[in-house]
Design an enzyme around this catalytic site. Structure first.
Site, PDB file in Angstrom:
ATOM      1  N   HIS A   1       0.815  -1.218   0.000  1.00 58.09           N
ATOM      2  CA  HIS A   1       0.000   0.000   0.000  1.00 58.09           C
ATOM      3  C   HIS A   1       0.850   1.271   0.000  1.00 58.09           C
ATOM      4  O   HIS A   1       2.064   1.241   0.221  1.00 58.09           O
ATOM      5  CB  HIS A   1      -0.943   0.010   1.211  1.00 58.09           C
ATOM      6  CG  HIS A   1      -0.244   0.073   2.544  1.00 58.09           C
ATOM      7  ND1 HIS A   1       0.328   1.220   3.045  1.00 58.09           N
ATOM      8  CD2 HIS A   1      -0.048  -0.891   3.493  1.00 58.09           C
ATOM      9  CE1 HIS A   1       0.841   0.977   4.239  1.00 58.09           C
ATOM     10  NE2 HIS A   1       0.634  -0.306   4.526  1.00 58.09           N
TER      11      HIS A   1
ATOM     12  N   CYS B   1       3.345  -4.603   6.741  1.00 56.62           N
ATOM     13  CA  CYS B   1       2.963  -4.384   5.350  1.00 56.62           C
ATOM     14  C   CYS B   1       4.165  -3.941   4.526  1.00 56.62           C
ATOM     15  O   CYS B   1       5.217  -3.596   5.068  1.00 56.62           O
ATOM     16  CB  CYS B   1       1.868  -3.320   5.262  1.00 56.62           C
ATOM     17  SG  CYS B   1       0.283  -3.847   5.939  1.00 56.62           S
TER      18      CYS B   1
END
Length: 423
Positions: free
Chosen positions: A330, A348
């Site tokens: 992301h 992440c």
């Protein structure tokens, strides 16, 4: 004599306790108990099943256990053999003290059974009782339906085929019936196999990723097939998917970079940041599960206490999901200074907004994201997304009820080379 539990193989009975007759003791001509003719042991045992001589209407329920119990304080059961008319044995266990024998597998429906019970009294004199009964034929039956996944559409080459069963299947023979009837065909052709994730879930994949621009069809031949006692195959909707290009994003946590390949050719290199110590990104192959333009990410969702030094509550854009537990690729504009230089995320893979938008637009469900050189654990094969490709081919085949332990079949290309050629 053998007083240990006996285990045999096949198939269980009803719930009516019947005291069977009276017993008599006899001795052989030489007075030794072992030379005596076995006496009628009916008075020593009770049988949990239909009464003998009760007519054809008294039939046992094949889904209930068969049980033989010793009713004598000075005697015990030494052996029980239960077979059907075709000679198949019922699996069972005899208690170490000879007080009870019970079946450990279900009986067949609509079958005739003979049970031979051997006993001995306190003097060691042998006794015997033979019991016969029939099992009923069930008036109702369960249907096992199958739901294939994913939904029809276009996917990346890493997308496994899934099959969700409506009824759990534990028995190995029944699993083989199911697996043999669930077919996956692809054009171009590749060999693959099913893997039982649990009693109700199967995944199918080839040895390597699917071919590019392939058509893959999953369908069932189970309708009307007997799977087990009272369990029959139902209908299933066929699913057809296609694959696109072979897109693989290789993230190196040690060099803080992601290299993207399309059909084996490098098309982009992206500076990234992955999980910091304590929140290390999982190594291994992950499959894109979906895309969310906006996600509100909170540390509390992964167990971080609100207000602690690691707490966060951030709006996140261009989020491409790779695990159900919340690992994404992301946009992370707050960490651009660390991207390409250090790992500072909570697990992440973060990148600039521009790069995240490009990744979001380029990658789709079924495409591959692989992480190497992280201090994190390897992605689980099942339960947190599609980590199927982290299981070696030998171990994958070991999860099949049909091919486990058998030699790997030659590939379609190898088989083609082995075919006789015309001249």
């Amino acid at each position: 004599m053998n007083h240990s539990p006996r285990i045999r193989t096949v198939v269980s009975c009803t719930t009516l306790v019947v005291a069977l007759g009276a017993g008599a003791t006899a001795c052989g001509s030489d007075g030794h108990p072992l030379s005596a003719k076995p006496y009628d042991a009916a008075g020593q045992i009770s049988f949990k099943g239909p009464a003998e001589g009760s007519g054809k209407s008294a039939k046992a329920d094949p889904d209930k256990p068969l049980e033989i119990t010793s009713e004598s304080d000075d005697g015990r059961i030494t052996d029980v053999t239960a077979t059907d008319a075709s000679g198949r044995y019922v699996a069972g266990e005899l208690a170490a003290d000879g007080s009870r024998w019970h079946s450990t597998s279900p009986l067949a429906a609509g079958a005739h059974y003979t049970v031979r019970v051997s006993t001995e009294d306190e003097d060691g004199t042998p006794g015997r009782k033979v019991i016969s009964f029939d099992t009923s034929t069930p008036k109702t039956k369960k249907l096992l339906s199958v739901e294939f996944g994913p939904k029809a559409g276009k996917y990346g080459v890493g997308q496994p085929i899934t099959a969700e069963l409506s009824v759990p299947v534990k028995d190995k023979a029944a699993r083989a019936v199911v697996e043999r009837s669930l077919r996956v065909d692809s054009t171009p052709a590749v060999d693959g196999t099913w893997h039982w994730v649990d009693d109700k879930t199967l995944h199918y994949r080839p040895k390597e990723y699917w071919p590019t621009h392939a058509t893959i069809t999953a369908h069932s031949n189970l309708a009307g097939v007997r799977i087990g006692e009272r369990l029959w195959g139902g209908n299933a909707k066929t699913v057809k998917i296609t694959t696109g290009d072979r897109l693989i994003a290789l993230t190196d946590a040690a060099t803080h970079s992601m290299t993207v390949y399309r059909n084996g050719q490098e098309i982009k290199k992206i500076p990234v940041t992955t999980g910091k110590p304590g929140f290390d990104t999982r190594n291994g192959v992950k499959v894109v599960l979906g895309k969310e333009y906006f996600v509100q990410m909170r540390g509390t969702s992964i167990g971080i206490a609100e207000g602690s030094s690691d707490s966060y509550d951030l709006p996140v854009y261009y989020a491409t999901r790779v695990t159900w537990s919340g690992e994404y690729v992301h946009a992370a504009p707050w960490s651009t200074g660390s991207q390409g230089y250090a790992n500072v995320s909570h697990g992440c893979t973060g990148m600039s907004t521009g790069n995240a938008e490009w990744f979001f637009d380029t990658f789709n469900e079924g495409d591959i994201v692989k992480v190497v050189n992280s201090d994190g654990k390897t992605m689980d094969a099942f339960g947190n997304g599609f980590g199927d490709w982290n299981l070696g081919w030998k171990n994958w085949r070991a999860g099949s009820a049909l091919v486990a332990g058998s030699p790997d079949a030659p590939s379609p290309a190898q088989r083609a080379r082995l075919r006789p050629q015309s001249v």
